[in-house]
Motif scaffolding. Structure first.
Motif, PDB file in Angstrom:
ATOM      1  N   ALA A  61      65.133  28.075  54.240  1.00 49.84           N
ATOM      2  CA  ALA A  61      64.339  29.159  53.652  1.00 49.84           C
ATOM      3  C   ALA A  61      62.841  28.901  53.782  1.00 49.84           C
ATOM      4  O   ALA A  61      62.040  29.841  53.714  1.00 49.84           O
ATOM      5  CB  ALA A  61      64.714  29.345  52.190  1.00 49.84           C
ATOM      6  N   LEU A  62      62.441  27.648  53.979  1.00 46.71           N
ATOM      7  CA  LEU A  62      61.020  27.309  54.108  1.00 46.71           C
ATOM      8  C   LEU A  62      60.492  27.461  55.539  1.00 46.71           C
ATOM      9  O   LEU A  62      59.287  27.505  55.744  1.00 46.71           O
ATOM     10  CB  LEU A  62      60.786  25.855  53.686  1.00 46.71           C
ATOM     11  N   GLN A  63      61.396  27.527  56.489  1.00 49.65           N
ATOM     12  CA  GLN A  63      60.975  27.472  57.888  1.00 49.65           C
ATOM     13  C   GLN A  63      59.941  28.548  58.239  1.00 49.65           C
ATOM     14  O   GLN A  63      58.872  28.235  58.765  1.00 49.65           O
ATOM     15  CB  GLN A  63      62.179  27.577  58.812  1.00 49.65           C
ATOM     16  N   GLU A  64      60.237  29.783  57.959  1.00 52.10           N
ATOM     17  CA  GLU A  64      59.311  30.863  58.332  1.00 52.10           C
ATOM     18  C   GLU A  64      57.979  30.789  57.578  1.00 52.10           C
ATOM     19  O   GLU A  64      56.917  30.866  58.202  1.00 52.10           O
ATOM     20  CB  GLU A  64      59.976  32.227  58.135  1.00 52.10           C
ATOM     21  N   PRO A  65      57.976  30.639  56.243  1.00 46.19           N
ATOM     22  CA  PRO A  65      56.681  30.565  55.563  1.00 46.19           C
ATOM     23  C   PRO A  65      55.845  29.351  55.978  1.00 46.19           C
ATOM     24  O   PRO A  65      54.617  29.455  56.079  1.00 46.19           O
ATOM     25  CB  PRO A  65      57.023  30.509  54.075  1.00 46.19           C
ATOM     26  N   LEU A  66      56.486  28.224  56.276  1.00 41.17           N
ATOM     27  CA  LEU A  66      55.727  27.051  56.726  1.00 41.17           C
ATOM     28  C   LEU A  66      55.145  27.276  58.115  1.00 41.17           C
ATOM     29  O   LEU A  66      54.002  26.896  58.387  1.00 41.17           O
ATOM     30  CB  LEU A  66      56.613  25.811  56.717  1.00 41.17           C
ATOM     31  N   CYS A  97      52.040  29.277  57.744  1.00 43.91           N
ATOM     32  CA  CYS A  97      50.916  28.448  57.279  1.00 43.91           C
ATOM     33  C   CYS A  97      50.333  27.646  58.434  1.00 43.91           C
ATOM     34  O   CYS A  97      49.112  27.562  58.590  1.00 43.91           O
ATOM     35  CB  CYS A  97      51.371  27.492  56.177  1.00 43.91           C
ATOM     36  N   TRP A  98      51.200  27.051  59.246  1.00 46.51           N
ATOM     37  CA  TRP A  98      50.727  26.236  60.357  1.00 46.51           C
ATOM     38  C   TRP A  98      49.993  27.099  61.378  1.00 46.51           C
ATOM     39  O   TRP A  98      48.950  26.699  61.908  1.00 46.51           O
ATOM     40  CB  TRP A  98      51.895  25.514  61.015  1.00 46.51           C
ATOM     41  N   LYS A  99      50.495  28.295  61.631  1.00 47.10           N
ATOM     42  CA  LYS A  99      49.830  29.202  62.571  1.00 47.10           C
ATOM     43  C   LYS A  99      48.465  29.622  62.035  1.00 47.10           C
ATOM     44  O   LYS A  99      47.485  29.644  62.781  1.00 47.10           O
ATOM     45  CB  LYS A  99      50.693  30.423  62.856  1.00 47.10           C
ATOM     46  N   ARG A 100      48.405  29.927  60.738  1.00 52.03           N
ATOM     47  CA  ARG A 100      47.103  30.287  60.140  1.00 52.03           C
ATOM     48  C   ARG A 100      46.117  29.141  60.278  1.00 52.03           C
ATOM     49  O   ARG A 100      44.947  29.352  60.590  1.00 52.03           O
ATOM     50  CB  ARG A 100      47.265  30.653  58.660  1.00 52.03           C
ATOM     51  N   SER A 101      46.579  27.929  60.032  1.00 52.89           N
ATOM     52  CA  SER A 101      45.713  26.763  60.157  1.00 52.89           C
ATOM     53  C   SER A 101      45.208  26.614  61.588  1.00 52.89           C
ATOM     54  O   SER A 101      44.018  26.379  61.816  1.00 52.89           O
ATOM     55  CB  SER A 101      46.471  25.498  59.726  1.00 52.89           C
ATOM     56  N   GLN A 157      56.016  16.055  55.160  1.00 53.30           N
ATOM     57  CA  GLN A 157      57.405  16.478  54.979  1.00 53.30           C
ATOM     58  C   GLN A 157      57.738  17.615  55.941  1.00 53.30           C
ATOM     59  O   GLN A 157      58.830  17.676  56.488  1.00 53.30           O
ATOM     60  CB  GLN A 157      57.649  16.903  53.530  1.00 53.30           C
ATOM     61  N   TRP A 158      56.793  18.511  56.145  1.00 48.35           N
ATOM     62  CA  TRP A 158      57.005  19.628  57.059  1.00 48.35           C
ATOM     63  C   TRP A 158      57.325  19.123  58.462  1.00 48.35           C
ATOM     64  O   TRP A 158      58.209  19.648  59.133  1.00 48.35           O
ATOM     65  CB  TRP A 158      55.778  20.536  57.093  1.00 48.35           C
ATOM     66  N   LEU A 187      46.714  25.547  52.596  1.00 42.68           N
ATOM     67  CA  LEU A 187      47.406  26.797  52.915  1.00 42.68           C
ATOM     68  C   LEU A 187      48.837  26.786  52.377  1.00 42.68           C
ATOM     69  O   LEU A 187      49.324  27.799  51.861  1.00 42.68           O
ATOM     70  CB  LEU A 187      47.412  27.034  54.429  1.00 42.68           C
ATOM     71  N   ILE A 188      49.506  25.652  52.480  1.00 45.21           N
ATOM     72  CA  ILE A 188      50.864  25.524  51.941  1.00 45.21           C
ATOM     73  C   ILE A 188      50.841  25.708  50.426  1.00 45.21           C
ATOM     74  O   ILE A 188      51.683  26.408  49.865  1.00 45.21           O
ATOM     75  CB  ILE A 188      51.474  24.163  52.345  1.00 45.21           C
ATOM     76  N   ALA A 189      49.863  25.086  49.777  1.00 45.02           N
ATOM     77  CA  ALA A 189      49.741  25.205  48.314  1.00 45.02           C
ATOM     78  C   ALA A 189      49.436  26.643  47.902  1.00 45.02           C
ATOM     79  O   ALA A 189      49.971  27.133  46.898  1.00 45.02           O
ATOM     80  CB  ALA A 189      48.658  24.257  47.799  1.00 45.02           C
ATOM     81  N   GLU A 190      48.584  27.329  48.664  1.00 45.53           N
ATOM     82  CA  GLU A 190      48.266  28.727  48.355  1.00 45.53           C
ATOM     83  C   GLU A 190      49.517  29.603  48.403  1.00 45.53           C
ATOM     84  O   GLU A 190      49.613  30.586  47.679  1.00 45.53           O
ATOM     85  CB  GLU A 190      47.218  29.265  49.335  1.00 45.53           C
TER      86      GLU A 190
END
Length: 143
Positions: free
Chosen positions: A103-108, A111-115, A39-40, A27-30
């Motif tokens: 800047a990565l906090q929200e998109p990551l 991804c975690w919520k989708r997972s 790292q997250w 999901l992160i890669a997508e």
């Protein structure tokens, strides 16, 4: 009695962890985010409290010290964190989150919520709470 690996809680939890990590990585890669799930988790700890030592990060993420050091070094090369020497103790450094990581906090988190949503399909909130309680008890038994 014969030992059956597929009926072992330890084996099943370890296998589940691998599958979940793979899913999150996909999901992160997508989303074209240049970071790994490991790292997250370190960034997450820093989002909770900035300026931690590698030892503190290791404890909070439950990763071994050497692995945490490698992750922090990689995050530093990517421009997501900086290690700064302590003004109180020149032998100690703290890890600080940089704007690129903010800047990565929200998109990551998305991804975690989708997972999580994918993994928890068909599992009620009550069952999820019970599962978390059982996992906490297992963790306490190990610690």
């Amino acid at each position: 009695m014969e030992y059956r690996l597929e009926e072992s809680v330890n084996h099943r939890v370890a296998t589940l962890a691998i599958l979940l990590k793979r899913q999150v990585f996909r999901l992160i890669a997508e989303d074209h985010l240049r970071i790994t799930p490991e790292q997250w988790v370190v960034l997450y700890a820093l989002w909770q409290e900035d300026a931690l030592t590698v030892g503190e990060l290791s404890n909070r993420t439950r990763k071994d010290f050497a692995n945490t050091t490698r992750i922090v070094d990689k995050l530093g090369k990517l421009g997501f964190v900086a290690k700064i020497k302590s003004v109180h103790d020149g032998r100690s450094t703290t890890v600080h989150i940089l704007p690129a990581a903010e800047a990565l906090q929200e998109p990551l988190q998305r991804c975690w919520k989708r997972s999580t949503d994918l993994a928890m399909q068909g599992i009620s909130e009550a069952e999820q709470r019970d599962f978390l309680k059982i996992l906490e008890r297992i963790e306490q038994n190990i610690l």
